[in-house]
Motif scaffolding. Structure first.
Motif, PDB file in Angstrom:
ATOM      1  N   SER A  98       3.569  -5.080   0.977  1.00  0.00           N
ATOM      2  CA  SER A  98       3.139  -3.888   0.425  1.00  0.00           C
ATOM      3  C   SER A  98       3.188  -2.697   1.596  1.00  0.00           C
ATOM      4  CB  SER A  98       1.779  -4.036  -0.276  1.00  0.00           C
ATOM      5  OG  SER A  98       0.839  -4.635   0.552  1.00  0.00           O
ATOM      6  N   PRO A  99       3.246  -1.600   1.151  1.00  0.00           N
ATOM      7  CA  PRO A  99       2.865  -0.524   2.282  1.00  0.00           C
ATOM      8  C   PRO A  99       1.703  -0.590   2.946  1.00  0.00           C
ATOM      9  CG  PRO A  99       3.996   0.385   0.446  1.00  0.00           C
ATOM     10  CD  PRO A  99       3.667  -0.973   0.019  1.00  0.00           C
ATOM     11  N   ALA A 100       0.782  -1.643   2.940  1.00  0.00           N
ATOM     12  CA  ALA A 100      -0.276  -1.693   3.413  1.00  0.00           C
ATOM     13  C   ALA A 100      -0.303  -1.333   5.117  1.00  0.00           C
ATOM     14  CB  ALA A 100      -1.337  -2.695   3.098  1.00  0.00           C
ATOM     15  N   PRO A 101      -0.905  -0.625   5.675  1.00  0.00           N
ATOM     16  CA  PRO A 101      -0.964  -0.722   7.249  1.00  0.00           C
ATOM     17  C   PRO A 101      -1.195  -1.933   7.587  1.00  0.00           C
ATOM     18  CG  PRO A 101      -2.938   0.455   6.255  1.00  0.00           C
ATOM     19  CD  PRO A 101      -2.229  -0.176   5.114  1.00  0.00           C
ATOM     20  N   ALA A 102      -0.255  -2.414   8.271  1.00  0.00           N
ATOM     21  CA  ALA A 102      -0.509  -3.573   8.811  1.00  0.00           C
ATOM     22  C   ALA A 102      -1.242  -3.645   9.970  1.00  0.00           C
ATOM     23  CB  ALA A 102       0.953  -4.025   9.162  1.00  0.00           C
ATOM     24  N   PRO A 103      -0.904  -3.296  10.418  1.00  0.00           N
ATOM     25  CA  PRO A 103      -1.700  -3.135  11.542  1.00  0.00           C
ATOM     26  C   PRO A 103      -2.187  -1.919  11.485  1.00  0.00           C
ATOM     27  CG  PRO A 103       0.060  -4.407  12.416  1.00  0.00           C
ATOM     28  CD  PRO A 103       0.186  -4.168  10.805  1.00  0.00           C
ATOM     29  N   SER A 104       0.588  -3.855  11.473  1.00  0.00           N
ATOM     30  CA  SER A 104       1.185  -3.427  11.932  1.00  0.00           C
ATOM     31  C   SER A 104       0.573  -2.773  12.078  1.00  0.00           C
ATOM     32  CB  SER A 104       2.176  -4.085  11.843  1.00  0.00           C
ATOM     33  OG  SER A 104       2.381  -4.200  12.154  1.00  0.00           O
TER      34      SER A 104
ATOM     35  N   ASP B  73      -7.688 -12.280   1.446  1.00  0.00           N
ATOM     36  CA  ASP B  73      -7.785 -11.884  -0.068  1.00  0.00           C
ATOM     37  C   ASP B  73      -6.199 -12.255  -0.394  1.00  0.00           C
ATOM     38  OD1 ASP B  73      -6.981 -10.488  -2.193  1.00  0.00           O
ATOM     39  OD2 ASP B  73      -7.743  -8.472  -1.225  1.00  0.00           O
ATOM     40  N   PRO B  74      -6.346 -12.997  -1.774  1.00  0.00           N
ATOM     41  CA  PRO B  74      -5.164 -13.641  -2.449  1.00  0.00           C
ATOM     42  C   PRO B  74      -4.353 -12.533  -2.761  1.00  0.00           C
ATOM     43  CG  PRO B  74      -6.944 -13.959  -3.891  1.00  0.00           C
ATOM     44  CD  PRO B  74      -7.586 -13.206  -2.547  1.00  0.00           C
ATOM     45  N   GLU B  75      -4.755 -11.307  -3.004  1.00  0.00           N
ATOM     46  CA  GLU B  75      -3.829 -10.189  -3.485  1.00  0.00           C
ATOM     47  C   GLU B  75      -3.084  -9.220  -2.612  1.00  0.00           C
ATOM     48  OE1 GLU B  75      -3.387 -10.157  -6.871  1.00  0.00           O
ATOM     49  OE2 GLU B  75      -4.720 -11.897  -6.809  1.00  0.00           O
ATOM     50  N   GLY B  76      -3.670  -9.308  -1.240  1.00  0.00           N
ATOM     51  CA  GLY B  76      -2.882  -8.282  -0.341  1.00  0.00           C
ATOM     52  C   GLY B  76      -3.389  -8.771   1.145  1.00  0.00           C
TER      53      GLY B  76
ATOM     54  N   TRP C 193      -2.181 -13.005   6.019  1.00  0.00           N
ATOM     55  CA  TRP C 193      -0.801 -12.760   5.025  1.00  0.00           C
ATOM     56  C   TRP C 193      -1.129 -13.629   3.865  1.00  0.00           C
ATOM     57  CZ3 TRP C 193       3.472  -9.821   7.173  1.00  0.00           C
ATOM     58  CH2 TRP C 193       3.137  -9.568   8.396  1.00  0.00           C
ATOM     59  N   PRO C 194      -1.468 -13.195   2.487  1.00  0.00           N
ATOM     60  CA  PRO C 194      -1.418 -14.095   1.552  1.00  0.00           C
ATOM     61  C   PRO C 194       0.132 -14.716   1.185  1.00  0.00           C
ATOM     62  CG  PRO C 194      -2.310 -11.906   0.991  1.00  0.00           C
ATOM     63  CD  PRO C 194      -1.726 -11.937   2.182  1.00  0.00           C
ATOM     64  N   PRO C 195       0.060 -15.797   0.523  1.00  0.00           N
ATOM     65  CA  PRO C 195       1.236 -16.218   0.270  1.00  0.00           C
ATOM     66  C   PRO C 195       2.254 -15.338  -0.316  1.00  0.00           C
ATOM     67  CG  PRO C 195      -0.341 -17.899  -0.413  1.00  0.00           C
ATOM     68  CD  PRO C 195      -1.208 -16.610   0.070  1.00  0.00           C
ATOM     69  N   GLY C 196       3.501 -15.220   0.030  1.00  0.00           N
ATOM     70  CA  GLY C 196       4.466 -14.352  -0.698  1.00  0.00           C
ATOM     71  C   GLY C 196       4.476 -12.820  -0.106  1.00  0.00           C
ATOM     72  N   THR C 197       3.704 -12.665   0.778  1.00  0.00           N
ATOM     73  CA  THR C 197       3.683 -11.194   1.313  1.00  0.00           C
ATOM     74  C   THR C 197       4.503 -10.827   2.647  1.00  0.00           C
ATOM     75  OG1 THR C 197       1.595 -11.623   2.643  1.00  0.00           O
ATOM     76  CG2 THR C 197       1.383 -10.794   0.380  1.00  0.00           C
ATOM     77  N   GLY C 198       4.801  -9.715   2.424  1.00  0.00           N
ATOM     78  CA  GLY C 198       5.633  -9.257   3.992  1.00  0.00           C
ATOM     79  C   GLY C 198       5.695  -7.670   4.383  1.00  0.00           C
ATOM     80  N   THR C 199       6.125  -7.416   5.277  1.00  0.00           N
ATOM     81  CA  THR C 199       5.967  -5.982   5.798  1.00  0.00           C
ATOM     82  C   THR C 199       7.169  -5.242   4.941  1.00  0.00           C
ATOM     83  OG1 THR C 199       7.620  -6.572   7.606  1.00  0.00           O
ATOM     84  CG2 THR C 199       5.089  -6.782   7.831  1.00  0.00           C
ATOM     85  N   GLY C 200       8.470  -5.870   4.945  1.00  0.00           N
ATOM     86  CA  GLY C 200       9.550  -4.680   4.596  1.00  0.00           C
ATOM     87  C   GLY C 200      10.040  -4.564   6.005  1.00  0.00           C
TER      88      GLY C 200
END
Length: 197
Positions: free
Chosen positions: A4-10, A61-64, A83-90
């Motif tokens: 998700s486009p959540a700020p990762a810090p990254s 958090d299991p959601e994000g 990183w919950p299962p199945g998440t990524g940065t794009g």
């Protein structure tokens, strides 16, 4: 960084000097500390990932994705990311920042491009064959990267969180996000720090 486009810090806070170091003084006062290299950022994320207490302090958090801002070396910015299962940065890059990241727990997958892309003046690029790279990063494994490094980072596990440590210098001025369809990479948006703080 954030599927998700959540700020990762990254990912901006003042950096603290290395333990036992004192600022050098010149004729006009303190000298600025030298900019950290990619190798120094990698050494920092490796040391930080070895701090079991810090890694355990990250709320998951299991959601994000979740993250905590850290003080990086030499004025860099650093992040502890869950990183919950199945998440990524794009697909994204870090503009003019160099960086490093390392998996502290779980497993992450990085897909990257082994080619330097033009930095400005394009919206769509057709990628040539043979530039795709992929690596699996288990605990203790990481990598450093240079400016304009285009990649995506994923937790492909179906049931296990991953935790990683990231550092960037200079502090991220922007993140460019891309979409990809087969060999076509398209610039979708440019984010500035206020978008992820």
């Amino acid at each position: 960084m954030p599927a998700s486009p959540a700020p990762a810090p990254s990912f901006p806070a003042a950096a603290s000097p290395s333990p036992g170091s004192a600022p050098a003084s010149g004729p006009t006062g303190p000298s600025p500390s030298p900019s950290p290299t990619a190798a120094e950022l990698l050494a920092f994320v490796r040391r930080t990932a070895a701090d079991a207490g810090l890694i355990a302090s990250l709320p998951l958090d299991p959601e994000g994705r979740t993250w905590i801002r850290l003080d990086g070396p030499g004025g860099s910015e650093a992040w502890l990311i869950g990183w919950p299962p199945g998440t990524g940065t794009g697909w994204h890059d870090h503009a003019d920042s160099i960086g490093a990241f390392l998996t502290a727990s779980g497993t992450l997958k990085e897909h990257s491009l082994a080619a330097r892309l033009p930095t400005d003046g394009w919206k769509t690029l057709e990628l040539t064959e043979g530039i795709d790279r992929s690596r699996e990063l288990t605990p203790g494994q990481g990598r450093a990267f240079g400016r304009h490094h285009v990649h995506e980072v994923l937790n492909e596990s179906a049931d296990e969180h991953a935790v990683s440590v990231h550092a960037y210098y200079p502090p991220l001025p922007q993140i460019r996000r891309y979409s990809r369809t087969d060999a076509v990479l398209r610039l979708e948006q440019t984010e500035s720090p206020e978008d992820w703080q």
